[in-house]
Scaffold this motif. Sequence first.
Motif, mmCIF file in Angstrom:
data_model
loop_
_atom_site.group_PDB
_atom_site.id
_atom_site.type_symbol
_atom_site.label_atom_id
_atom_site.label_comp_id
_atom_site.label_asym_id
_atom_site.label_seq_id
_atom_site.Cartn_x
_atom_site.Cartn_y
_atom_site.Cartn_z
ATOM 1 N N PHE A 185 -18.695 -23.161 32.506
ATOM 2 C CA PHE A 185 -18.721 -23.735 33.862
ATOM 3 C C PHE A 185 -17.483 -22.937 34.625
ATOM 4 N N THR A 186 -17.752 -22.716 35.919
ATOM 5 C CA THR A 186 -16.648 -22.438 36.651
ATOM 6 C C THR A 186 -16.260 -23.787 37.419
ATOM 7 N N ALA A 187 -15.029 -23.773 38.078
ATOM 8 C CA ALA A 187 -14.424 -25.441 38.617
ATOM 9 C C ALA A 187 -15.596 -26.101 39.479
ATOM 10 N N GLU A 188 -16.450 -25.291 40.288
ATOM 11 C CA GLU A 188 -17.147 -25.814 41.096
ATOM 12 C C GLU A 188 -18.551 -26.356 40.439
ATOM 13 N N GLN A 189 -18.865 -25.367 39.524
ATOM 14 C CA GLN A 189 -20.045 -25.885 38.518
ATOM 15 C C GLN A 189 -19.808 -27.268 37.753
ATOM 16 N N ALA A 190 -18.602 -27.152 37.299
ATOM 17 C CA ALA A 190 -18.239 -28.348 36.474
ATOM 18 C C ALA A 190 -18.298 -29.542 37.397
ATOM 19 N N ARG A 191 -17.726 -29.604 38.712
ATOM 20 C CA ARG A 191 -17.566 -30.838 39.377
ATOM 21 C C ARG A 191 -19.024 -31.253 39.842
ATOM 22 N N LYS A 192 -20.051 -30.216 40.062
ATOM 23 C CA LYS A 192 -21.236 -30.355 40.446
ATOM 24 C C LYS A 192 -22.120 -31.046 39.060
ATOM 25 N N ALA A 193 -21.796 -30.547 38.071
ATOM 26 C CA ALA A 193 -22.339 -31.321 37.010
ATOM 27 C C ALA A 193 -21.814 -32.488 36.583
ATOM 28 N N GLY A 194 -20.759 -32.949 37.111
ATOM 29 C CA GLY A 194 -20.033 -34.110 36.779
ATOM 30 C C GLY A 194 -18.823 -34.164 35.598
ATOM 31 N N TYR A 195 -18.580 -32.928 35.231
ATOM 32 C CA TYR A 195 -17.901 -32.449 34.093
ATOM 33 C C TYR A 195 -16.558 -32.556 34.466
ATOM 34 N N SER A 196 -16.070 -32.776 35.731
ATOM 35 C CA SER A 196 -14.779 -32.741 36.049
ATOM 36 C C SER A 196 -14.900 -33.749 37.299
ATOM 37 N N GLU A 197 -13.482 -34.546 37.404
ATOM 38 C CA GLU A 197 -13.476 -35.610 38.527
ATOM 39 C C GLU A 197 -12.769 -34.662 39.762
ATOM 40 N N GLY A 198 -12.526 -33.475 39.724
ATOM 41 C CA GLY A 198 -12.120 -32.773 41.014
ATOM 42 C C GLY A 198 -11.761 -31.417 40.872
ATOM 43 N N ILE A 199 -11.432 -30.492 41.825
ATOM 44 C CA ILE A 199 -10.843 -29.384 41.897
ATOM 45 C C ILE A 199 -9.436 -29.826 42.590
ATOM 46 N N VAL A 200 -8.554 -29.218 41.905
ATOM 47 C CA VAL A 200 -7.067 -29.339 42.675
ATOM 48 C C VAL A 200 -6.436 -27.898 42.800
ATOM 49 N N SER A 201 -5.653 -27.754 43.724
ATOM 50 C CA SER A 201 -4.807 -26.630 43.795
ATOM 51 C C SER A 201 -3.599 -26.354 42.873
ATOM 52 N N GLY A 202 -3.332 -27.459 42.512
ATOM 53 C CA GLY A 202 -1.886 -27.362 41.618
ATOM 54 C C GLY A 202 -1.393 -28.863 41.033
ATOM 55 N N LYS A 203 -0.342 -28.651 40.548
ATOM 56 C CA LYS A 203 0.090 -30.082 40.115
ATOM 57 C C LYS A 203 0.278 -31.072 41.105
ATOM 58 N N ALA A 204 0.804 -30.736 42.211
ATOM 59 C CA ALA A 204 1.266 -31.802 43.412
ATOM 60 C C ALA A 204 0.064 -32.501 43.789
ATOM 61 N N GLU A 205 -1.188 -31.636 43.951
ATOM 62 C CA GLU A 205 -2.389 -32.201 44.386
ATOM 63 C C GLU A 205 -2.919 -33.248 43.313
#
Length: 441
Positions: A185-205
């Motif tokens: 998975f890329t980050a976007e594919q994982a988000r689309k497949a429900g394998y991640s709760e989101g994409i973040v730019s770093g620790k702060a986000e």
Amino acid sequence: MKIWRCISVLLLGLLFTMSSFGGLAASAQEKLVYHVPIEETVEKGLSAFLERALNTAEAADADLVIFEVNTPGGAVDAAGEIAKLLSDSPVKTVAYVNNRALSAGAYIALSADEIYMVPSATMGSAAVIDSAGNAASKKAQSYWLAAMKTAAEQNGRDPKFAQAMADEDINLPEYGAGKGKLLTFTAEQARKAGYSEGIVSGKAELYSKLGVEDAEIRTIEESFPEKLARFLTNPIVVPILLTIAGIGIVIELFSPGFGIPGVIGVSSLVLFFYGHLVAGITGYESLAMFIIGVILVLAEFFIPGGIIGLLGFTAIVGSLFLASDDPVHMTISLLIAVTVSILAFILLVKVFGKQMKFFRKMILTDATKTEQGYVSNPNRVDLLGVKGKALTDLRPSGTALINDERVDVVTEGSFISRGSSLTIVKVEGSRVVVREIPDAI
């Protein structure tokens, strides 16, 4: 009076408001978050570190543990232990994939309650292979597919994607994983497949999305002993340590006293056991067995028989297997170490002409040689050609009188009767050979 009542009401309201804001601020500050890195190869040393981290978080009654994942994968059994740690922990866990979570790393990430990824992160490619780098047995693959499926299902994720990460026969062309390819998975594919709760730019986000930006963040880093243990228990380092130990001991056998090669060899074995002890892979029983084995092998030099030495050698090999959690890998490591050590031994003896000085004090090497003036019997070369008389019948040996001296003699094979005249024809040490003189009167 009314004025004082108004002032009192205002003061009470102000105090109530301040206490409310203070309570909110305190509640935000009461949140405790632990940030734990998962880096480099997954092995038992990492498992021991993460167990300490989770125990620390649980003891501190933490609200959340964030695991920052950046690993190419590693040992399946170690990943299984780590996944169980995450699943059994009462503290909420989040996998923050910062770069890559491949192979065993993907399994660990899937075992967390939530997953967040940076835009460039990847996750997947989790085929199980053996220690030689080949595809594992069908039994091992079946176990791994079931483990990946369970890890996905326990957190409400579609298991087909987890299985596609480990099984190239699953066809998902829309994710770039057609038949014959493992899913990554890329980050976007994982988000689309429900394998991640989101994409973040770093620790702060990430902290913001988790609602812990105002919480107390504590980072748990590996201690030096833990880092050293992880290095020493690496599957590549273990055979190197054993090989260095073998070569060091072999060279020491050809060196006078106990020098640098012996120190290096012993140090390699000490590091081997130290790493496995700190990583929690073994206990002190393996070290005790190794020491007993060495004592028995040394005792064999003073108590001949072979049984004690065999028991000692068995104890040494057994201690190495007891210290390891992977018998197959330990077998390969020992074969490599023994082979290289034998080659080093042959090289020292055949090419450099070395002799083992270790045994010189234990083996008698002195010899009484004729060249050094030592003789076992007097050599009667002075009798060569001298004549005499047989005092007894020579059949073919007997006694002769030579220069008024009784001498034990032997004929060339023929019978010589008593009283016959003789001449000495050969002297070999104490062996005096005679021949009859026929015309003697």
